[in-house]
Scaffold this active site. Structure first.
Site, PDB file in Angstrom:
ATOM      1  N   ASN A  10     -51.075  -3.564 -31.405  1.00 37.01           N
ATOM      2  CA  ASN A  10     -52.095  -2.751 -30.746  1.00 37.01           C
ATOM      3  C   ASN A  10     -53.253  -2.621 -31.729  1.00 37.01           C
ATOM      4  O   ASN A  10     -53.146  -1.885 -32.702  1.00 37.01           O
ATOM      5  CB  ASN A  10     -51.502  -1.371 -30.412  1.00 37.01           C
ATOM      6  N   LYS A  12     -56.013  -1.243 -31.258  1.00 37.01           N
ATOM      7  CA  LYS A  12     -56.802  -0.015 -31.056  1.00 37.01           C
ATOM      8  C   LYS A  12     -58.301  -0.369 -31.060  1.00 37.01           C
ATOM      9  O   LYS A  12     -58.661  -1.437 -30.579  1.00 37.01           O
ATOM     10  CB  LYS A  12     -56.420   1.030 -32.106  1.00 37.01           C
ATOM     11  N   HIS A  93     -50.727   5.648 -24.235  1.00 36.03           N
ATOM     12  CA  HIS A  93     -50.649   5.806 -25.692  1.00 36.03           C
ATOM     13  C   HIS A  93     -50.994   7.256 -26.057  1.00 36.03           C
ATOM     14  O   HIS A  93     -51.850   7.868 -25.423  1.00 36.03           O
ATOM     15  CB  HIS A  93     -51.615   4.834 -26.376  1.00 36.03           C
ATOM     16  N   GLU A  95     -52.749   8.450 -28.295  1.00 44.25           N
ATOM     17  CA  GLU A  95     -54.170   8.684 -28.592  1.00 44.25           C
ATOM     18  C   GLU A  95     -54.953   8.898 -27.309  1.00 44.25           C
ATOM     19  O   GLU A  95     -55.895   9.698 -27.270  1.00 44.25           O
ATOM     20  CB  GLU A  95     -54.725   7.501 -29.416  1.00 44.25           C
ATOM     21  N   GLU A 163     -43.119   6.221 -29.640  1.00 41.36           N
ATOM     22  CA  GLU A 163     -43.990   6.370 -30.797  1.00 41.36           C
ATOM     23  C   GLU A 163     -44.143   7.848 -31.138  1.00 41.36           C
ATOM     24  O   GLU A 163     -44.963   8.552 -30.526  1.00 41.36           O
ATOM     25  CB  GLU A 163     -45.381   5.789 -30.495  1.00 41.36           C
ATOM     26  N   GLY A 169     -49.885   5.911 -37.967  1.00 41.43           N
ATOM     27  CA  GLY A 169     -50.952   5.838 -38.962  1.00 41.43           C
ATOM     28  C   GLY A 169     -50.741   6.710 -40.186  1.00 41.43           C
ATOM     29  O   GLY A 169     -51.665   6.916 -40.967  1.00 41.43           O
ATOM     30  N   SER A 208     -46.134   3.421 -37.872  1.00 44.77           N
ATOM     31  CA  SER A 208     -46.027   2.989 -39.277  1.00 44.77           C
ATOM     32  C   SER A 208     -45.002   1.888 -39.497  1.00 44.77           C
ATOM     33  O   SER A 208     -44.310   1.872 -40.510  1.00 44.77           O
ATOM     34  CB  SER A 208     -45.746   4.197 -40.185  1.00 44.77           C
TER      35      SER A 208
HETATM   36  P1  13P Z   1     -49.526   2.364 -36.720  1.00 44.61           P
HETATM   37  O1  13P Z   1     -48.622   1.148 -36.763  1.00 44.61           O
HETATM   38  O2  13P Z   1     -50.880   2.102 -37.327  1.00 44.61           O
HETATM   39  O3  13P Z   1     -48.852   3.581 -37.258  1.00 44.61           O
HETATM   40  O4  13P Z   1     -49.831   2.639 -35.168  1.00 44.61           O
HETATM   41  C1  13P Z   1     -48.774   2.704 -34.278  1.00 44.61           C
HETATM   42  C2  13P Z   1     -49.329   2.738 -32.908  1.00 44.61           C
HETATM   43  O5  13P Z   1     -49.900   3.714 -32.477  1.00 44.61           O
HETATM   44  C3  13P Z   1     -49.173   1.516 -32.084  1.00 44.61           C
HETATM   45  O6  13P Z   1     -49.510   1.762 -30.766  1.00 44.61           O
END
Ligand code: 13P
Length: 250
Positions: A10, A12, A93, A95, A163, A169, A208
């Site tokens: 992803n 983002k 997601h 976010e 997640e 992150g 992560s």
């Molecule tokens: P990270 O791997 O950067 O922690 O992000 C995970 C994520 O949100 C994937 O959708």
């Protein structure tokens, strides 16, 4: 039952036309390891150029609208995604649930739209740190599943990504025991929601995932792949995670 693992990136709101060069080595790794599935989900603007560059790689989107067309300024429909070659779409997601205030019902509509359009829907769920500290991580995730999973989902059309928000992150991950407990709970809930197909739906872990922890996380029972953020942006980091999935597939 061991399911074929899926490693999905992803990107983002990252990447550019120049960074599509990373896809060459990611495709090479995917082709070198046919025992696992690999996908990359770049921002909307990079989907068509990504598909043009590496048609053999599964390319997906990070969101879609729940309706097929209409007066929804700034939104993108599943038909539009299919037209440019996207095969998967991430929905719900954390976010987007936080920043765009997406509800379970909206996430469910998006996933249903993706499935009707012939795409694979990756439905994201996960608790906040406050939820986990309060001992309600499982209840929160089960409630998100109840509200977000389209009941016609199958092992071929639906993927769930667990997640934990606090692991995204941050460089922090749950213990493998906590991951196993949550994935088992998700598996059980899926059986209640979609019956026998629930055993065939892949449950990804995300948050992560890095080259140095991928193999251990991917070897946990009912972890059928990974949804990778930061470490999916370069082949140098993403390819070792694909290799970790291969190793964990045994
Ligand atoms: P990270 O791997 O950067 O922690 O992000 C995970 C994520 O949100 C994937 O959708």
């Amino acid at each position: 039952m061991a399911l074929r693992k899926l490693v999905a990136g992803n990107w983002k709101m990252n990447g550019s036309l120049a960074s599509l060069v990373e896809l060459d080595l990611i495709l090479a790794a995917a082709q070198a390891h046919p025992s696992v599935d690999v996908a990359v989900c770049p921002p909307f603007t990079l989907i068509a150029p990504a598909v043009a560059r590496v048609p053999a790689l599964a390319v997906g989107a990070q969101d879609c609208h729940g309706q097929s067309k209409g007066a929804h300024t700034g939104c993108v429909s599943t038909a539009m995604l299919v037209e440019v070659g996207a095969r998967l779409v991430i929905v719900g997601h954390s976010e987007r649930r936080a920043d765009q205030h997406e509800t379970d019902a909206e996430v469910q509509a998006k996933a249903a739209a993706a499935i009707s359009a012939g795409m694979v829907a990756i439905v994201c769920v996960g608790e906040t740190e406050a939820d986990r500290d309060a001992g309600r991580a499982m209840a929160v995730v089960e409630s998100q599943l109840d509200g977000s999973i389209p009941r016609d989902g199958t092992g071929a059309t639906l993927v769930v990504a667990y997640e934990p928000v606090w692991a995204i992150g941050t460089g922090r991950t749950p213990s493998t025991g906590d991951v196993a407990d949550m994935h088992a709970a998700i598996r059980a809930r899926l059986a209640g929601l979609i019956g026998g197909e629930g055993a065939r739906v892949r449950i990804l872990y995300g948050g992560s995932v890095k080259p140095d922890n991928a193999r251990e996380l991917l070897a946990v029972a009912d972890v059928d792949g990974a949804l990778v953020g930061g470490a999916s942006l370069t082949a140098a980091q993403f390819v070792p995670i694909i290799e970790g999935a291969v190793a964990a597939s045994g």
